[in-house]
Design an enzyme around this catalytic site. Structure first.
Site, PDB file in Angstrom:
ATOM      1  CD1 TRP A  90      -2.399  -1.724  -0.024  1.00 53.57           C
ATOM      2  CD2 TRP A  90      -3.019  -1.305   2.086  1.00 53.57           C
ATOM      3  NE1 TRP A  90      -3.512  -2.498   0.236  1.00 53.57           N
ATOM      4  CE2 TRP A  90      -3.914  -2.258   1.522  1.00 53.57           C
ATOM      5  CE3 TRP A  90      -3.216  -0.897   3.401  1.00 53.57           C
ATOM      6  CZ2 TRP A  90      -4.980  -2.799   2.249  1.00 53.57           C
ATOM      7  CZ3 TRP A  90      -4.276  -1.429   4.130  1.00 53.57           C
ATOM      8  CH2 TRP A  90      -5.158  -2.364   3.551  1.00 53.57           C
TER       9      TRP A  90
ATOM     10  CG  ASN B 296      -1.027  -0.058 -11.712  1.00 53.51           C
ATOM     11  OD1 ASN B 296      -1.254   0.321 -12.856  1.00 53.51           O
ATOM     12  ND2 ASN B 296      -2.002  -0.343 -10.844  1.00 53.51           N
TER      13      ASN B 296
ATOM     14  CG  ASP C 192       2.212  -5.540  -7.033  1.00 52.19           C
ATOM     15  OD1 ASP C 192       2.035  -6.732  -6.768  1.00 52.19           O
ATOM     16  OD2 ASP C 192       1.327  -4.667  -6.902  1.00 52.19           O
TER      17      ASP C 192
ATOM     18  CE  LYS D 139      -3.711  -9.053 -15.638  1.00 51.72           C
ATOM     19  NZ  LYS D 139      -4.425 -10.253 -16.117  1.00 51.72           N
ATOM     20  CG  HIS D 140      -3.203  -4.033 -13.443  1.00 51.62           C
ATOM     21  ND1 HIS D 140      -4.544  -4.056 -13.693  1.00 51.62           N
ATOM     22  CD2 HIS D 140      -2.898  -5.211 -12.856  1.00 51.62           C
ATOM     23  CE1 HIS D 140      -5.055  -5.210 -13.264  1.00 51.62           C
ATOM     24  NE2 HIS D 140      -4.069  -5.928 -12.760  1.00 51.62           N
TER      25      HIS D 140
ATOM     26  CD  GLU E 189       1.100  -9.634  -9.501  1.00 49.42           C
ATOM     27  OE1 GLU E 189       0.326 -10.354  -8.842  1.00 49.42           O
ATOM     28  OE2 GLU E 189       1.192  -8.399  -9.342  1.00 49.42           O
TER      29      GLU E 189
ATOM     30  NE  ARG F 242      -0.995 -11.384   1.319  1.00 46.70           N
ATOM     31  CZ  ARG F 242      -1.456 -10.271   0.763  1.00 46.70           C
ATOM     32  NH1 ARG F 242      -1.610  -9.186   1.518  1.00 46.70           N
ATOM     33  NH2 ARG F 242      -1.780 -10.223  -0.507  1.00 46.70           N
TER      34      ARG F 242
END
Length: 538
Positions: free
Chosen positions: A100, A138, A219, A222-223, A243, A358
């Site tokens: 975050w 991103n 991270d 692809k966005h 990723e 996690r």
């Protein structure tokens, strides 16, 4: 001594590590907050369900690197190091995972200081290992769709795409709309903006150089439009692995064209189909994906192979059978690509989804489990092959596929895997190798007990059991005592790799030795008693 010498052979000449440098690495992935606690901390206060910080830091990783290095790993991948959201706890918890992002140009104080990160990097390199850092380019994180931009590195409205939920059937929407939801939205940064590109380029170049980073895991790659990444990774000057979530190889190939590597989600999905119990046990999925990857991807040998990570269920929650893990795991190490082990896979941690995948590692007491020792053997062999041959650059060949398993070859190593699980079955899997036997069955009986093994003899790295190539180049594994994975190495390199020191005088029943599995009694009996049937030697 062998392990130390192999790892020191990997010491980088500099920190501008390339795809060629990374191809032979094996990576241990760490969620920084969940790997290790400071000395004296209470080990019983980490409640995974609360989605909050448990106390892991860069210092505690540094202080516990022996566990990773002793398993043979030659690189670590750690959580994003940038500053994260620091406000009140959200409905989805706190930013313990590191994804975050608030101000990317600042470090995450929860994980330590700049000196702490430098000391971790220095210690990793002192051990001949590489440091990979996760980065998020991103998006940032917010608690509303109209956030206060002053808390972010990019402070202008024009540097973000307007809010919109993602339409997953529209690629432009996937790249420009916002991940997250209305509770915790992730404002999408306008990476098409030249000013954003320039700022990001300067930031990543400084981060890599300041902390001597050898590689980036990117991270949500692809966005972002694929044409952003060549410039970004060029400024970083190190290996980039993106990723690209999903099993569409056409989409994935666009992103490997734009950077060095991507995580191998297509093969992950195929391994789940092939080996999970219960499951379709569709072994042909593996060969289909392998063929598609080899035909369509720029370089399959640097793709990131995995069975677990922070975004998918732990294997324990996919499959009830431990042998299914062993067989699928061996494929990730002995086929094309860079093996990646998510912390805790070797300890059998469970958890179906965030946050339960996690959990903290320390309740395991860092035990040398069966999976840990199998990993150690796989890394020992792989490190030797990488350091001594062109094995890492060779392409995996499928020798045979059957409903119960698959036989592959990479270099001169033959791997025979099955999906039958632990219960014994009267089935076998055959590998049709390019080699022919050059001696009769009578000669073989004599060789087993008194003479050096012939060139067309193989040994299992896990049991040191001897195998010989039969008629028509066949090697056959029978599973009358359960479905264990088998990795076969020619006798001319087995001892040099540090296994089976007495391999040329091997006996019919052999003890576990030097790099083989250390298991619970029942597992020892299962593996050591596994019947490996030799094809007719005449």
């Amino acid at each position: 001594m062998l392990l130390s010498s192999l790892l020191l052979a990997f010491v980088p000449a500099g920190f501008a590590a390339t795809a060629d440098d990374w191809r032979g690495r094996s990576i241990y992935q760490i969620i920084t907050d969940r790997y290790a606690l400071p000395a004296g901390a209470n080990p019983n206060t980490c409640d995974t369900s609360k989605r909050t910080w448990c106390g892991g830091t860069w210092n505690t990783i540094r202080e516990n690197l022996d566990y990773i290095q002793n398993a043979g790993f030659t690189a670590i991948w750690i959580s994003p190091v940038s500053q994260n959201y620091e406000g009140p706890t959200t409905a989805y918890g706190d930013a313990y995972h590191g994804y975050w992002i608030a101000d990317a140009s600042q470090l995450n104080a929860r994980f330590g200081t700049a000196d702490d990160l430098k000391e971790l990097s220095a210690e990793v390199h002192r051990r001949g290992m590489y440091l990979m850092v996760d980065i998020v380019a991103n998006n940032v994180m917010a608690t509303s769709t109209t956030p206060d931009l002053s808390t972010f590195m990019f402070k202008e409205q024009s540097q973000y795409h307007p809010y919109c939920p993602i339409d997953w059937l529209n690629n432009t929407s996937v790249q420009n709309c916002w991940l997250g939801d209305s509770v915790v939205p992730l404002p999408d940064i306008n990476t098409q903006d030249p000013g954003v590109q320039a700022t990001y380029g300067t930031w990543i170049q400084n981060l890599v150089q300041e902390y001597s980073i050898d590689g980036l895991r990117i991270d949500a790659a692809k966005h972002v439009s694929a044409d952003f990444w060549p410039g970004f990774c060029g400024k970083a000057g190190v290996f980039c692995m993106g990723e690209v979530f999903g099993d569409d190889i056409a989409t994935a190939s666009q992103y490997q064209d734009a950077m060095d590597s991507i995580l191998n989600y297509p093969m992950y999905d195929a391994l789940v189909q092939a080996f999970s119990i219960p499951g379709p046990r569709n072994v042909s999925a593996v060969t289909t994906v392998l063929q598609d990857i080899q035909q369509n991807m720029k370089d399959p040998t640097v793709m990131g192979n995995f069975l677990e990570n922070q975004d998918v269920p732990r294997w324990h929650n996919i499959s009830i059978d431990q042998q299914s893990l062993y067989n699928a795991m061996v494929f990730t190490f002995m086929s094309d690509g860079i093996p990646i082990m998510y912390y805790g896979q070797e300890q059998g941690l469970s958890g179906n989804a965030d946050p339960y995948n996690r959990g903290p590692l320390w309740p395991s007491a860092y035990a040398q489990t069966t999976t840990y020792n199998m990993t150690k053997s796989l890394n020992q062999l792989r490190n030797y092959l990488v350091n001594s041959t062109d094995w890492a650059k060779s392409r995996t060949q499928v020798l045979n596929i059957e409903s119960d398993g698959i036989a592959i070859m990479k270099g001169d190593v033959v791997t025979i895997l099955t999906n039958i699980g632990s219960p014994p079955q009267n089935v076998s899997v055959v590998a049709y190798t390019p080699w022919e036997n050059s001696f009769s069955s009578t000669e073989y009986a004599s060789l087993v007990f008194s003479h050096p093994a012939p060139a067309d003899t193989f040994y299992s790295i896990f049991t040191c059991k001897q195998y010989a190539v039969g008629s028509n180049g066949t090697l056959e594994v029978q599973y009358t005592l359960g479905g264990v994975p088998v990795v076969l190495v020619p006798n001319d390199i087995i001892k040099d790799a540090g296994f089976c020191q007495w391999a040329s005088h091997i006996q019919a029943d052999v003890p576990v030795n030097n790099g083989a599995l250390a298991m619970a009694p029942r597992a020892v009996a299962l593996v050591l008693s596994a019947v490996v049937g030799l094809s007719v030697l005449v």
